[in-house]
Design an enzyme around this catalytic site. Structure first.
Site, short mmCIF file in Angstrom:
data_model
loop_
_atom_site.label_atom_id
_atom_site.label_comp_id
_atom_site.label_asym_id
_atom_site.label_seq_id
_atom_site.Cartn_x
_atom_site.Cartn_y
_atom_site.Cartn_z
CG ASP A 8 -0.31 0.18 2.54
OD1 ASP A 8 0.94 0.26 2.62
OD2 ASP A 8 -1.04 0.27 3.54
CB CYS A 65 1.03 -2.33 4.88
SG CYS A 65 0.89 -3.30 6.39
N GLY A 66 2.53 -0.34 6.34
CA GLY A 66 3.20 0.40 7.41
C GLY A 66 3.78 -0.50 8.48
CB THR A 67 2.43 -2.50 11.10
OG1 THR A 67 1.21 -3.05 10.57
CG2 THR A 67 2.18 -1.13 11.71
N GLY A 68 3.10 -4.21 8.36
CA GLY A 68 3.12 -5.59 7.88
C GLY A 68 1.98 -6.41 8.42
CB VAL A 69 -0.11 -6.06 11.46
CG1 VAL A 69 -1.30 -6.76 12.08
CG2 VAL A 69 1.11 -6.14 12.37
N GLY A 70 -1.48 -5.58 8.71
CA GLY A 70 -2.71 -5.55 7.91
C GLY A 70 -2.63 -6.43 6.69
CG HIS A 98 9.94 -24.68 12.28
ND1 HIS A 98 10.13 -24.43 13.62
CD2 HIS A 98 11.12 -25.20 11.84
CE1 HIS A 98 11.35 -24.80 13.98
NE2 HIS A 98 11.98 -25.25 12.90
CG ASN A 99 5.39 -21.62 10.61
OD1 ASN A 99 6.11 -20.70 10.99
ND2 ASN A 99 4.84 -22.48 11.46
NE ARG A 132 9.66 -30.93 15.31
CZ ARG A 132 10.90 -30.55 15.00
NH1 ARG A 132 11.65 -31.33 14.24
NH2 ARG A 132 11.39 -29.42 15.45
CG HIS A 133 8.49 -28.61 10.92
ND1 HIS A 133 8.26 -28.06 12.15
CD2 HIS A 133 9.81 -28.92 10.88
CE1 HIS A 133 9.39 -28.01 12.84
NE2 HIS A 133 10.35 -28.53 12.08
NE ARG A 136 4.33 -29.88 15.15
CZ ARG A 136 5.53 -30.00 15.63
NH1 ARG A 136 6.53 -29.28 15.13
NH2 ARG A 136 5.79 -30.84 16.61
#
Length: 148
Positions: A8, A65-70, A98-99, A132-133, A136
């Site tokens: 953004d 974005c500004g924080t990466g969270v949105g 792992h993810n 094992r990952h 998950r």
């Protein structure tokens, strides 16, 4: 490897730095916008970039974005996306190992250009460990399928 990049307005400058860095690394990318500092809504750009990964047009996405969270929240709404907001190299490495994260999100107001480059390099060079990952990841997919 082909990487989708998007941002953004709050992440535009860092996205441009990342594009230059991907060029230095000879990594192909596709820029899904935005293309300037005028205010835009981040979910639109997170969606387009994440969809390119699910469709197989790109191997990974980097969304800023500004924080990466949105953008992480928005991208994670797309079935098959595992977006991780990373502000350090350890998290970038661990989320790939792992993810099996396929989207990296960054915050321009949180991470400087030098660190962002190190995080991007770590994320893109780290392989999923499986084992094992994988069990998950399969459980995450089951949860995702329950709600979609």
């Amino acid at each position: 490897m082909k990487v989708a990049v998007a941002s953004d307005h709050g992440g535009y400058n860092l996205k441009e730095v990342i594009k230059g860095y991907l060029e230095e690394l000879n990594i192909e990318y596709q820029d899904f916008g935005c293309h300037g500092l005028e205010s835009v809504d981040y979910p639109k750009y997170a969606k387009i970039a994440a969809e390119s990964v699910v469709k197989g047009d790109c191997d990974f996405a980097i969304i800023v974005c500004g924080t990466g969270v949105g953008v992480a929240i928005a991208a994670n709404k797309i079935k098959g996306i595992r977006a991780a907001n990373c502000h350090d190299c350890f998290s970038a490495k661990a989320t790939r190992e792992h993810n099996d994260a396929n989207v990296l999100t960054l915050g321009e107001r949180v991470v400087g250009p030098g660190l962002a480059k190190m995080i991007v390099k770590t994320f893109l060079e780290t392989k999923f460990e499986g084992g094992r990952h994988q069990r998950r990841i399969d459980q995450i997919k089951e949860i995702e399928d329950m709600w979609r």
